[in-house]
Design a protein around this motif. Structure first.
Motif, short mmCIF file in Angstrom:
data_model
loop_
_atom_site.label_atom_id
_atom_site.label_comp_id
_atom_site.label_asym_id
_atom_site.label_seq_id
_atom_site.Cartn_x
_atom_site.Cartn_y
_atom_site.Cartn_z
N VAL A 19 25.26 -13.94 -6.29
CA VAL A 19 24.53 -13.13 -7.26
C VAL A 19 24.04 -14.03 -8.39
CG1 VAL A 19 24.67 -11.24 -8.92
CG2 VAL A 19 25.90 -11.07 -6.77
N GLY A 20 22.84 -13.75 -8.87
CA GLY A 20 22.32 -14.39 -10.07
C GLY A 20 22.01 -13.30 -11.08
N ILE A 21 22.21 -13.61 -12.38
CA ILE A 21 21.99 -12.61 -13.42
C ILE A 21 21.00 -13.14 -14.46
CG2 ILE A 21 23.05 -11.25 -15.26
CD1 ILE A 21 25.65 -11.30 -13.68
N ILE A 22 19.99 -12.32 -14.75
CA ILE A 22 19.05 -12.62 -15.83
C ILE A 22 19.29 -11.59 -16.92
CG2 ILE A 22 16.64 -12.88 -16.52
CD1 ILE A 22 17.49 -12.94 -12.85
N ARG A 23 19.49 -12.07 -18.14
CA ARG A 23 19.82 -11.19 -19.27
C ARG A 23 18.63 -11.10 -20.22
NH1 ARG A 23 25.05 -13.05 -22.24
NH2 ARG A 23 26.07 -11.85 -20.59
N ILE A 24 18.33 -9.88 -20.66
CA ILE A 24 17.27 -9.63 -21.65
C ILE A 24 17.92 -8.92 -22.84
CG2 ILE A 24 14.94 -8.73 -22.01
CD1 ILE A 24 14.84 -8.15 -18.97
N SER A 25 17.60 -9.35 -24.06
CA SER A 25 18.18 -8.73 -25.25
C SER A 25 17.13 -8.62 -26.33
CB SER A 25 19.36 -9.55 -25.77
OG SER A 25 19.92 -8.96 -26.93
N GLY A 26 17.04 -7.44 -26.93
CA GLY A 26 16.11 -7.24 -28.03
C GLY A 26 15.45 -5.87 -27.99
N ASP A 68 12.25 -9.39 -5.48
CA ASP A 68 13.62 -9.39 -4.95
C ASP A 68 14.20 -7.98 -4.99
OD1 ASP A 68 15.94 -10.38 -3.84
OD2 ASP A 68 16.70 -11.30 -5.68
N GLU A 69 15.22 -7.78 -4.18
CA GLU A 69 16.01 -6.56 -4.19
C GLU A 69 17.13 -6.74 -5.21
OE1 GLU A 69 18.15 -3.89 -0.71
OE2 GLU A 69 18.38 -6.07 -0.68
N VAL A 70 17.27 -5.78 -6.14
CA VAL A 70 18.16 -6.02 -7.28
C VAL A 70 18.97 -4.77 -7.64
CG1 VAL A 70 16.61 -7.74 -8.30
CG2 VAL A 70 16.37 -5.33 -8.94
N LEU A 71 19.98 -5.02 -8.49
CA LEU A 71 20.70 -3.98 -9.21
C LEU A 71 20.50 -4.26 -10.69
CD1 LEU A 71 24.04 -3.86 -7.20
CD2 LEU A 71 22.33 -2.04 -7.29
N VAL A 72 20.07 -3.25 -11.45
CA VAL A 72 19.77 -3.44 -12.87
C VAL A 72 20.61 -2.48 -13.70
CG1 VAL A 72 17.95 -3.38 -14.63
CG2 VAL A 72 17.41 -4.14 -12.31
N VAL A 73 21.09 -2.97 -14.85
CA VAL A 73 21.87 -2.12 -15.75
C VAL A 73 21.26 -2.19 -17.15
CG1 VAL A 73 23.51 -3.99 -16.28
CG2 VAL A 73 24.19 -1.61 -16.65
N VAL A 87 19.31 -5.54 -21.12
CA VAL A 87 19.11 -5.25 -19.71
C VAL A 87 19.55 -6.48 -18.92
CG1 VAL A 87 17.47 -4.73 -17.87
CG2 VAL A 87 17.21 -3.65 -20.13
N GLU A 88 20.36 -6.26 -17.89
CA GLU A 88 20.77 -7.35 -17.02
C GLU A 88 20.30 -7.06 -15.60
OE1 GLU A 88 24.92 -8.17 -17.39
OE2 GLU A 88 24.68 -9.13 -19.36
N VAL A 89 19.61 -8.05 -15.03
CA VAL A 89 19.10 -7.94 -13.67
C VAL A 89 20.01 -8.75 -12.75
CG1 VAL A 89 17.15 -8.37 -12.14
CG2 VAL A 89 16.75 -7.72 -14.54
N ASN A 90 20.64 -8.07 -11.79
CA ASN A 90 21.49 -8.74 -10.80
C ASN A 90 20.69 -8.91 -9.52
OD1 ASN A 90 24.66 -8.41 -11.82
ND2 ASN A 90 23.24 -6.93 -12.67
N CYS A 91 20.32 -10.14 -9.24
CA CYS A 91 19.51 -10.42 -8.06
C CYS A 91 20.29 -11.32 -7.10
CB CYS A 91 18.20 -11.09 -8.47
SG CYS A 91 18.40 -12.72 -9.22
#
Length: 461
Positions: A19-26, A68-73, A87-91
């Motif tokens: 799994v890789g995670i991309i984090r967005i904040s703001g 990509d196919e992902v899970l997002v929270v 928001v965190e994207v789990n790809c």
């Protein structure tokens, strides 16, 4: 830097993974995510339940290409790591998917986060103080369970609470000083001076007790820099192999086999050790070996602990004596190796030169004495009076330096009280003490220092 803009970064380590995670904040985190995420149900992400993973795909809005196919929270402020919308994207883990998703997020209006900026925002938004923020990196870089436990305690605020408790005591003393200044036309009575003297001595004792943990704390955080020295063929490389429980260094009966520095990390009863096997120290005409000897002396000068090895089956040589003279001023353990052979070494001469240094007899051939070496090492680190499970520790050199300045300033205040100087002078010393302690938690630090601290963090944290 604008605190109200939106940042993004890869939060997981680079390389291939599950799994890789991309984090967005703001402020724009949810809008940016909605622009590129299509859920399987067709609902917008902001319509989904908070803190629940939503299944779907990341889609390029320009080309409609599925990335990509992902899970997002989606996590709504202020109940997040940064106290901002996150928001965190789990790809899928791997260089390509996380990189392409991050590029898409940046194209949608986020900017690339600076090193440590997520944690910096947590600090600036008041979720954690500076000491807790620094504990985040200690937690990530911990090399042993003990070091991890100390970092976790600091992240939970153990050190911060101790420091703030001391600052509050100083604040109470400052209040008495200010009252005395307000009524300066009257003589300051002995009761007030006695109160200040007694209170400041109690505060000083607490600060000194906290400062005494710094050496052990630094070791648990950074590792005990330990160098093995001795003349050639006394068993230095064999010791390295025995402690590592693997054949890391070449061992032969030929003197001078080790010509370069071999450095390894190991864990001895919860203590992280940076163990360095050095070339045998002796006079030599061999150019390569001479370079190795020079390197050995360089590592010796930087070491926190020296393990000096002697051969019990041989008499002391001038080289042994010269090395013993070198280690007089260092923390050292003396290992008398090859006790399985007839003993020729006169230990009384060793004690005459080194005095009370720890001397341990071992046989690497028969694997005896290693447990005693480990126990001695642990005792030296903890000094027999520091228990990490129930004791608050200083692990950061910045915190240690701030404590030292605070102690010196308070000592000057105590001296001013004893000399019955004007309360204005005493107030300055007490105020400086309060400020120095505030540097630990971040209450009294400038923006430049804050930027410098977070610059050492990894991007994405």
């Amino acid at each position: 830097m604008f605190i109200d803009d939106t940042i993004a970064a890869i939060a997981t380590a680079p390389g291939e993974a599950g799994v890789g995670i991309i984090r967005i904040s703001g402020n724009d985190a949810i809008e940016i995510a909605n622009g590129i995420f299509k859920s399987k149900s067709g609902k917008k992400l902001k319509e989904a339940d908070i803190r629940r993973l939503v299944y779907g795909h990341i889609v390029d809005p320009k080309t409609q290409e599925v990335i990509d196919e992902v899970l997002v929270v989606y996590m709504r402020a202020p109940y997040t790591y940064t106290r901002e919308d996150i928001v965190e994207v789990n790809c899928h883990g791997g260089i390509i998917p996380v990189k392409r998703i991050l590029q898409l997020i940046l194209r949608m209006g986020a900017r690339m986060a600076e090193a440590g900026e997520f944690t910096k925002r947590a600090f600036l938004n008041g979720r954690i103080d500076l000491a807790q923020a620094e504990a985040v990196m200690d937690l990530i870089s911990a090399k042993t369970d003990t070091g991890f436990g100390v970092a976790l305690d600091q992240l939970e605020g153990s050190l911060s609470k101790e420091v703030e408790g001391i600052r509050n005591e100083i604040l109470q003393l400052l209040a008495h000083i200010e009252v005395s200044i307000d009524f300066s036309e009257e003589d300051v009575d002995e009761v007030t001076l006695d109160y200040l003297l007694e209170g400041s001595k109690a505060v000083k004792e607490k600060m000194i007790k906290l400062h005494e943990t710094a050496e052990t704390g630094k070791i648990l955080r950074e590792g005990l820099n330990t160098v093995i020295i001795g003349k050639p063929n006394v068993g230095k490389s064999s010791l390295l192999n025995a402690l590592l429980k693997e054949s890391r260094a070449i061992v032969t009966e030929i003197p001078g086999t080790t010509r370069d520095i071999i450095e390894e990390q190991l864990n001895i009863k919860g203590i992280p050790i940076r163990l360095v096997d050095t070339a045998g120290i002796r006079d030599t005409d061999d150019i390569v070996e001479k370079i190795g000897v020079d390197k050995s002396k360089e590592f010796f000068n930087k070491a926190d602990l020296v393990i000096f090895m002697l051969d019990s089956s041989r008499e002391l040589t001038q080289e042994d004596i010269e090395i013993m003279e070198m280690i007089k001023i260092k923390k050292a353990i003396v290992l008398v190796n090859k006790t399985d052979l007839p003993q020729i070494l006169d230990l009384s001469k060793v004690y005459d030169i080194l005095g009370e240094k720890n001397v341990i007899k071992i046989s690497l051939m028969e694997k005896t004495g290693l447990s005693e070496l480990e126990d001695t090492l642990v005792d030296m680190v903890y000094k027999g009076d520091i228990k990490t499970k129930d004791h608050i520790m200083v692990t950061n050199i910045r915190h240690k330096n701030a404590l030292e300045r605070a102690i010196i300033s308070l000592e000057e205040g105590i001296e001013a009280i004893n000399k019955k100087l004007a309360m204005d002078f005493i107030e300055v010393d007490f105020k400086n003490t309060w400020d120095y302690l505030g540097e630990i938690t971040g209450d009294t630090v400038g923006e430049d220092l804050i930027d410098h601290i977070f610059a050492n963090f990894c991007i994405g944290k």
